[in-house]
Design an enzyme around this catalytic site. Sequence first.
Site, mmCIF file in Angstrom:
data_model
loop_
_atom_site.group_PDB
_atom_site.id
_atom_site.type_symbol
_atom_site.label_atom_id
_atom_site.label_comp_id
_atom_site.label_asym_id
_atom_site.label_seq_id
_atom_site.Cartn_x
_atom_site.Cartn_y
_atom_site.Cartn_z
ATOM 1 N N HIS A 248 -6.502 37.041 -24.428
ATOM 2 C CA HIS A 248 -7.775 37.326 -25.084
ATOM 3 C C HIS A 248 -8.902 37.376 -24.057
ATOM 4 C CE1 HIS A 248 -9.191 33.074 -24.999
ATOM 5 N NE2 HIS A 248 -7.947 32.741 -25.294
ATOM 6 N N ASP B 146 -12.344 36.891 -24.982
ATOM 7 C CA ASP B 146 -13.495 36.060 -25.335
ATOM 8 C C ASP B 146 -13.299 34.634 -24.841
ATOM 9 O OD1 ASP B 146 -11.385 35.816 -27.222
ATOM 10 O OD2 ASP B 146 -12.746 34.980 -28.724
ATOM 11 N N ASP C 143 -8.767 29.493 -19.751
ATOM 12 C CA ASP C 143 -8.637 29.957 -21.148
ATOM 13 C C ASP C 143 -9.477 31.200 -21.385
ATOM 14 O OD1 ASP C 143 -8.123 30.055 -23.863
ATOM 15 O OD2 ASP C 143 -9.470 28.422 -24.376
ATOM 16 N N GLU D 81 -10.305 35.869 -30.284
ATOM 17 C CA GLU D 81 -9.288 34.820 -30.433
ATOM 18 C C GLU D 81 -9.924 33.456 -30.643
ATOM 19 O OE1 GLU D 81 -6.404 31.680 -29.315
ATOM 20 O OE2 GLU D 81 -8.344 32.143 -28.400
ATOM 21 N N GLU D 82 -11.114 33.252 -30.062
ATOM 22 C CA GLU D 82 -11.751 31.941 -30.145
ATOM 23 C C GLU D 82 -12.471 31.703 -31.473
ATOM 24 O OE1 GLU D 82 -11.128 29.642 -28.266
ATOM 25 O OE2 GLU D 82 -10.719 30.330 -26.240
#
Length: 434
Positions: free
Chosen positions: A81, A83, A113, A147-148
Amino acid sequence: MADEHALDEVVRFTSDLIRIDTTNRGGGDCRERPAAEYAAARLAEAGLEPTLLERTEGRTNVVARLEGTDPSADALLVHGHLDVVPAQAEDWSVHPFSGEVRDGVVWGRGAVDMKNMDAMILSVVRSWAREGVRPRRDLVIAFTADEEASAADGSGFLADEHPELFEGCTEGISESGAFTFHDGAGRQLYPIAAGERGTGWIKLTARGRAGHGSKVNRSNAVTRLAAAVARIGAHKWPLHITPTLRAALTELALLYGVDGDLDDVDALLVKLGPAASLVEATVRNSANPTMLSAGYKVNVIPGEAVAYVDGRYLPGGEGEFRTTMDELTGPDVEWEFYHHGVALQAPLDSPTYARMRAVIEEFAPEGHVVPYFMSGGTDAKQFSRLGITGYGFSPLRLPEGFDYQAMFHGVDERVPVDALHFGVRVLDRFLRTA
């Protein structure tokens, strides 16, 4: 083997992506398009034909397919991802969106991340283009938005509206696996994720009688909500041992030479010492209150109070989660899912898992590979709608004292350059023959 140029590129790409602020504050407040265009350009330079897709303007996803040499083989999804979660610059040692490389470490939000993995994927694909390498099976590469938060603008949108782009994909790899865990006693563990808990973010609403703060009020919405939140926070969830967790606990018990009695898992966790942190969050469902909102003036009792709870449940545990929420909230508080995602479990006896294990053992012979079950969730949840089994495999060899788990959503997120180099080499070897 990935060339030296790939090792240079993975550092530069990680740093560049960090500098592109893709903070996801929730509620649609994010713009991934600049990062998506950056990733798409790097793929196009490697001869691929990336497609950019949006459900919402600015919330951009990238998908590309790299054809393999065996047309009869199932395709593999490789996804990351774009974001990141918010970061408060005043709390950091360096600016969270500087992408600064200092003393052999890349700093910034997304370093772990998961812009590091995005950069690894780009570096590997580009090195293959220079060498004329093709993988055995088709690779579908996806860089996603959102995704977050809910993934509605990202993997959820792709799975629901563009399933044709993932034709033939039966398995996928993404974040949170194959990293070094130092146990403090000289052992290095490499947990590879084969499942993740379901997501049950819930909203609690308590209603009562509004009134003056100085008066007796036995229908106080804040009191009702506070009582429910306290019950949820104090609840002791029962053990729920899945096949992946059973395998993880069994292997860890053998490694540490302790009695692997699964009838007393809490005692076993104590015997495992620091290594217990790899599994202790996933032997039960959980529900952690995280947000409270009520009132507008100190001398006014509001008629409504709201709270949010981060709930997670194991495969087969959603029914228990729902029933427990009914009991803990009681008759005066309503609850509903604010965001809901399935629990996942991947087989440990698959050739893909065996290949991941073998490659880690090749590049980190001092390490011990163990199965792992993620406490949180990833885009694998949404891609599972397409029948794609997800594994956590974003390899990093980390030095002792580097707390990988604390980097996720933490202050001073960073990744060593050597760890990125290791990741590129491992990912290159795995993806060539997976």
